[in-house]
Design an enzyme around this catalytic site. Structure first.
Site, PDB file in Angstrom:
ATOM      1  N   ASP A 116      -6.468  -5.291  16.084  1.00  0.00           N
ATOM      2  CA  ASP A 116      -7.363  -5.105  14.798  1.00  0.00           C
ATOM      3  C   ASP A 116      -7.498  -6.140  13.976  1.00  0.00           C
ATOM      4  OD1 ASP A 116      -8.952  -3.660  13.032  1.00  0.00           O
ATOM      5  OD2 ASP A 116      -7.831  -1.766  13.594  1.00  0.00           O
ATOM      6  N   LYS A 137      11.679  -3.921  27.100  1.00  0.00           N
ATOM      7  CA  LYS A 137      10.580  -3.893  26.334  1.00  0.00           C
ATOM      8  C   LYS A 137      10.207  -2.394  26.187  1.00  0.00           C
ATOM      9  CE  LYS A 137       6.466  -3.963  28.950  1.00  0.00           C
ATOM     10  NZ  LYS A 137       5.697  -2.993  28.333  1.00  0.00           N
ATOM     11  N   HIS A 180       7.533   0.730  24.298  1.00  0.00           N
ATOM     12  CA  HIS A 180       6.183   1.238  23.783  1.00  0.00           C
ATOM     13  C   HIS A 180       6.565   2.507  22.648  1.00  0.00           C
ATOM     14  CE1 HIS A 180       3.128  -0.577  26.127  1.00  0.00           C
ATOM     15  NE2 HIS A 180       3.665  -0.297  27.482  1.00  0.00           N
ATOM     16  N   ASP A 220       5.935  -3.849  23.112  1.00  0.00           N
ATOM     17  CA  ASP A 220       4.807  -4.177  23.672  1.00  0.00           C
ATOM     18  C   ASP A 220       3.407  -3.312  22.889  1.00  0.00           C
ATOM     19  OD1 ASP A 220       2.854  -4.905  25.513  1.00  0.00           O
ATOM     20  OD2 ASP A 220       3.769  -3.719  27.208  1.00  0.00           O
ATOM     21  N   THR A 258      -4.998  -5.101   8.837  1.00  0.00           N
ATOM     22  CA  THR A 258      -4.604  -3.910   9.647  1.00  0.00           C
ATOM     23  C   THR A 258      -3.376  -4.114  10.258  1.00  0.00           C
ATOM     24  OG1 THR A 258      -7.072  -3.012   9.307  1.00  0.00           O
ATOM     25  CG2 THR A 258      -5.490  -1.947  10.806  1.00  0.00           C
ATOM     26  N   LYS A 297       0.650  -4.662  21.794  1.00  0.00           N
ATOM     27  CA  LYS A 297      -0.669  -5.069  21.906  1.00  0.00           C
ATOM     28  C   LYS A 297      -1.459  -4.802  20.808  1.00  0.00           C
ATOM     29  CE  LYS A 297      -0.461  -4.093  26.852  1.00  0.00           C
ATOM     30  NZ  LYS A 297       0.770  -3.362  26.903  1.00  0.00           N
ATOM     31  N   PHE A 298      -1.496  -5.446  19.640  1.00  0.00           N
ATOM     32  CA  PHE A 298      -2.232  -5.174  18.280  1.00  0.00           C
ATOM     33  C   PHE A 298      -3.468  -5.621  18.792  1.00  0.00           C
ATOM     34  CE2 PHE A 298       2.306  -5.788  16.465  1.00  0.00           C
ATOM     35  CZ  PHE A 298       2.206  -4.464  15.636  1.00  0.00           C
TER      36      PHE A 298
HETATM   37  P1  5BU Z   1       5.429  -0.724  35.455  1.00  0.00           P
HETATM   38  O1  5BU Z   1       6.234   0.601  35.444  1.00  0.00           O
HETATM   39  O2  5BU Z   1       6.358  -1.953  36.155  1.00  0.00           O
HETATM   40  O3  5BU Z   1       4.155  -0.765  36.312  1.00  0.00           O
HETATM   41  O4  5BU Z   1       5.162  -1.030  33.977  1.00  0.00           O
HETATM   42  C1  5BU Z   1       4.599  -2.335  33.522  1.00  0.00           C
HETATM   43  C2  5BU Z   1       4.658  -2.235  31.811  1.00  0.00           C
HETATM   44  O5  5BU Z   1       4.289  -3.468  31.439  1.00  0.00           O
HETATM   45  C3  5BU Z   1       4.042  -1.382  31.204  1.00  0.00           C
HETATM   46  O6  5BU Z   1       4.832  -0.901  29.953  1.00  0.00           O
HETATM   47  C4  5BU Z   1       2.591  -1.454  30.832  1.00  0.00           C
HETATM   48  O7  5BU Z   1       2.269  -1.233  29.554  1.00  0.00           O
HETATM   49  C5  5BU Z   1       3.018  -3.351  30.780  1.00  0.00           C
HETATM   50  N1  5BU Z   1       1.958  -4.167  30.999  1.00  0.00           N
HETATM   51  C6  5BU Z   1       1.252  -3.973  32.264  1.00  0.00           C
HETATM   52  O8  5BU Z   1       1.659  -3.480  32.985  1.00  0.00           O
HETATM   53  N2  5BU Z   1       0.295  -4.897  32.343  1.00  0.00           N
HETATM   54  C7  5BU Z   1      -0.195  -5.594  31.483  1.00  0.00           C
HETATM   55  O9  5BU Z   1      -1.278  -6.563  31.574  1.00  0.00           O
HETATM   56  C8  5BU Z   1       0.502  -5.556  30.444  1.00  0.00           C
HETATM   57  C9  5BU Z   1       1.348  -4.740  30.078  1.00  0.00           C
HETATM   58 BR1  5BU Z   1      -0.395  -6.802  29.046  1.00  0.00          BR
END
Ligand code: 5BU
Length: 275
Positions: free
Chosen positions: A104, A68, A70, A99, A108, A101-102
């Site tokens: 809009d 996953k 970002h 990840d 868009t 998270k659109f």
């Molecule tokens: P961690 O390091 O295991 O805490 O990372 C969690 C990842 O999952 C991180 O990239 C968040 O943006 C993503 N995430 C989350 O933690 N909780 C959520 O509800 C969602 C995404 Br949707």
């Protein structure tokens, strides 16, 4: 530890059986490779330098069904990064989940998904969206993603303390997915079987997973792989800092990923036996 959810028929079936019946090619591929690699582990790579991210991916690749990203946190992004990620995904048999998270309007998000610097739809097998703007977000993303055989998840719940994705909001997210059809919306980000009032086979991917920490200073809340997969009936565990954040060399990071993979897989096998 006893199960805390109502039984949900699809979760009593092996991933491979669910793969055969799934209408979306990416979901089908995911379920098959989970079975092949014996992994329901997605590692979340939240570092800001491309080479650091690729190094983590190379370490954990044998243990994961999915990586996953970002993409908007990468400081030195070039298309070579996503090209290499895609190459590693093919070589090591995992999928890429941006990840994003659109959140809009449909027009868009279609542009955000297809265009800009990152061109997410070109390399990301799966992405996700908030249901907040209404079904136009699902349709808009589908215009871009469906012809490419991509898959979409809706955020039905979140792991962070005090989040507003609860109750009716969650129920309406599930309804929005059902209305759109599983050939495009393949499942949810959720903390449990949000779809347990039906027997449609959505995928539930769950962040907020850790074997040691209970949370962080900014509202993150962790549960163990067993609580997530066995007690709550989720399909994929998403682990970030619990794996790439540990002290040690390449072997230590892979060993940690392997620990989570084994825990997640055991919880899944126990779930099948208990069914
Ligand atoms: P961690 O390091 O295991 O805490 O990372 C969690 C990842 O999952 C991180 O990239 C968040 O943006 C993503 N995430 C989350 O933690 N909780 C959520 O509800 C969602 C995404 Br949707």
């Amino acid at each position: 530890m006893s199960r805390t959810i109502a039984p949900h028929p699809p979760t009593t079936k092996p991933y491979a059986v669910r793969a055969d019946a799934h209408p979306n090619p990416t979901a089908k591929r995911l379920l098959k490779l989970m079975d092949r690699k014996k992994s329901n582990l997605c590692v979340s790579i939240d570092v800001t330098k491309c080479e650091d991210a690729l190094e983590i991916v190379r370490r954990v690749a044998p243990a994961v069904c999915m990586v996953k990203t970002h993409i908007d946190i990468m400081e030195d992004f070039t298309p070579a990064f996503t090209a290499e990620l895609a190459r590693l995904a093919d070589e090591h048999d995992f999928l890429i989940f941006e990840d994003r998270k659109f959140a809009d309007i449909g027009n868009t998000v279609a542009l955000q998904y297809s265009s800009g610097v990152h061109r997410i739809a070109e390399w990301s097998h799966i992405t996700n969206a908030h249901p907040l703007p209404g079904p136009g977000i699902v349709t808009g993303l589908g215009k871009v993603g469906k012809p490419l055989d991509r898959a979409l998840l809706l955020l039905a719940e979140m792991s962070s303390a005090g989040n507003l994705a609860v109750g009716d909001y969650t129920r309406q997210a599930v309804q929005m997915a059902r209305d759109a059809g599983r050939d495009w919306v393949v499942g949810f980000i959720a903390m449990g079987r949000v779809d347990s009032d039906g027997d449609d086979d959505f995928l539930v991917l769950t962040p907020g997973v850790g074997l040691v920490a209970k949370g962080d200073a900014l509202g993150q809340q962790y549960r163990t792989p067993r609580q997530v997969v066995y007690d709550s009936g989720c399909d994929v565990i998403i682990v970030g800092r619990g794996i790439y954040g540990i002290e040690g060399d390449a072997a230590a990071v892979l060993a940690e990923a392997e620990k989570y993979r084994a825990e997640g897989w055991k919880a899944y096998e126990d779930r099948l036996i208990q069914a």
